[in-house]
Motif scaffolding. Structure first.
Motif, PDB file in Angstrom:
ATOM      1  N   UNK A   1       9.976 107.594  15.116  1.00  0.00           N
ATOM      2  CA  UNK A   1      10.933 107.899  16.259  1.00  0.00           C
ATOM      3  C   UNK A   1      11.115 106.414  16.377  1.00  0.00           C
ATOM      4  N   UNK A   2      12.442 106.102  16.436  1.00  0.00           N
ATOM      5  CA  UNK A   2      13.143 104.769  17.079  1.00  0.00           C
ATOM      6  C   UNK A   2      13.151 104.924  18.490  1.00  0.00           C
TER       7      UNK A   2
ATOM      8  N   UNK B   1      11.661 117.456  15.126  1.00  0.00           N
ATOM      9  CA  UNK B   1      11.183 117.222  16.446  1.00  0.00           C
ATOM     10  C   UNK B   1       9.706 117.600  16.543  1.00  0.00           C
ATOM     11  N   UNK B   2       9.249 118.331  15.586  1.00  0.00           N
ATOM     12  CA  UNK B   2       7.933 118.544  15.355  1.00  0.00           C
ATOM     13  C   UNK B   2       7.130 118.632  14.149  1.00  0.00           C
ATOM     14  N   UNK B   3       5.702 118.551  14.013  1.00  0.00           N
ATOM     15  CA  UNK B   3       5.281 118.536  12.745  1.00  0.00           C
ATOM     16  C   UNK B   3       4.341 119.820  12.365  1.00  0.00           C
TER      17      UNK B   3
ATOM     18  N   UNK C   1      -4.263 112.614  18.542  1.00  0.00           N
ATOM     19  CA  UNK C   1      -4.149 112.291  20.057  1.00  0.00           C
ATOM     20  C   UNK C   1      -2.584 112.653  20.364  1.00  0.00           C
ATOM     21  N   UNK C   2      -1.764 112.745  19.414  1.00  0.00           N
ATOM     22  CA  UNK C   2      -0.596 113.257  19.522  1.00  0.00           C
ATOM     23  C   UNK C   2       0.090 114.080  18.048  1.00  0.00           C
ATOM     24  N   UNK C   3      -0.194 115.365  18.275  1.00  0.00           N
ATOM     25  CA  UNK C   3       0.119 116.231  16.891  1.00  0.00           C
ATOM     26  C   UNK C   3       1.720 116.291  16.697  1.00  0.00           C
ATOM     27  N   UNK C   4       2.539 115.592  17.710  1.00  0.00           N
ATOM     28  CA  UNK C   4       3.756 115.745  17.409  1.00  0.00           C
ATOM     29  C   UNK C   4       4.234 114.693  16.634  1.00  0.00           C
ATOM     30  N   UNK C   5       3.520 113.600  16.441  1.00  0.00           N
ATOM     31  CA  UNK C   5       3.831 112.227  15.858  1.00  0.00           C
ATOM     32  C   UNK C   5       2.901 111.949  14.496  1.00  0.00           C
TER      33      UNK C   5
ATOM     34  N   UNK D   1      10.268 111.814   8.837  1.00  0.00           N
ATOM     35  CA  UNK D   1       8.898 112.046   8.635  1.00  0.00           C
ATOM     36  C   UNK D   1       8.302 111.505   7.183  1.00  0.00           C
ATOM     37  N   UNK D   2       7.141 110.878   7.157  1.00  0.00           N
ATOM     38  CA  UNK D   2       6.572 110.194   6.025  1.00  0.00           C
ATOM     39  C   UNK D   2       5.526 111.019   5.739  1.00  0.00           C
TER      40      UNK D   2
END
Length: 303
Positions: A127-128, A57-59, A98-102, A264-265
């Motif tokens: 995310x699908x 859910x997070x990186x 701009x989106x640390x979770x993505x 995650x890639x």
């Protein structure tokens, strides 16, 4: 008498109506329980068909997720650097996000008198947006396959049988059987009876000189090339690119490893740029260092 009878009937009717209502209510409750269980089963089935979200859910923070010892081994620092400069070098520089979770990334640069080494690590959480048909893992697999295709690498499949046949054909090509026979006989005679029979022909000195003439080809560095990797996350590939040689051009080697772990890639890119032309960074060492870091990142995500 008729009025009394009517009143009596009127008094009985509400009681019958109430009893009917209560009986209908009990029947409805009983039927409702059965219907409710059926609807729950259907709802359960529909929920089961909806794809579950991905494992992550997070990186993690990429500059700190990478193994510090492996970073130092991949990026030797110049001796002229101060302790503060060394610390800043190995701390890395985070990519703007701009989106640390993505999507997040980190970069390192180490420069010495003989070469410059660049390293970058990137994480992308896939995310699908259509969970009814595609899970996060399936969507991440699609992203991985697209990158694999862009690298011009074949999708992994069953083991190909042409490799043994190709080696057999290379070792014994059609129509070329007679030509290798004399060379093989010459090598055999040079290896076995050249020294005893050397006096008449005197090629004993020629056989040693012949062997060194063939030695440079085996001693040349082996190019491992780009390929699909096994045992690294769910799926992985390695892309190895070497710059073109030239009189003044410097041949830089860039090794990129992309692997997927769940949704995650992860991308590891390692580049070695010699300062002087004519120096070729070895394929095996460069790939090995990049793969060791990638393996450490796999273990980091599995924690």
């Amino acid at each position: 008498m008729q009025r009394k009878t009517v009143r009596g009937v009127r008094g009985v009717l509400p009681g019958i109506a109430i009893l009917t209502v209560l009986t209908a209510g009990l029947t409805a409750c009983t039927d409702g329980g059965g219907t409710g269980s059926t609807s729950d089963a259907k709802a359960g089935d529909s929920v089961g068909t909806v794809a579950q979200p991905g494992k992550y859910r997070i990186l993690p923070m990429p500059c700190k997720a990478a193994d510090a010892k492996k970073i130092k081994a991949m990026l030797p620092a110049a001796e002229t650097l101060t302790p503060e400069q060394r610390e800043a070098l190995y701390a890395g520089v985070a990519d703007a996000s701009y989106d640390a979770d993505r999507r997040v990334g980190c970069r390192w640069t180490a420069q010495t008198a003989t070469e410059t080494r660049l390293l970058s690590v990137g994480f992308e959480r896939v995310v699908s947006y259509d969970r009814a048909t595609t899970s996060d893992d399936d969507k991440a697999h699609q992203v991985f396959v697209r990158q694999l295709t862009d690298a011009h690498l074949p999708f992994p499949g069953p083991a190909a049988s042409p490799s043994p046949s190709a080696s057999a054909s290379a070792g014994n090509p059609a129509g070329s059987g007679p030509s290798p026979t004399p060379s093989a006989s010459n090598s055999a005679s040079a290896g076995t009876g050249a020294s005893p029979s050397g006096p008449p022909s005197g090629p004993s000195s020629g056989s040693p000189s012949g062997s060194p003439s063939q030695s440079p080809s085996p001693s040349a560095p082996v190019e491992l090339g780009s390929r699909v990797l096994d045992g690294l996350g769910n799926e992985a590939f390695l892309d190895d690119k070497l710059g073109q040689a030239g009189a003044t051009a410097v041949q830089a080697r860039t090794v990129r490893i992309v692997f997927r772990t769940s949704n995650v890639i992860v991308t590891v890119e390692y580049s070695v740029q010699p300062a002087l032309p004519g120096t070729v960074p070895p394929s095996g060492e460069t790939q090995d260092r990049a793969r060791q870091l990638a393996q450490a990142l796999v273990e980091r995500f599995n924690e």
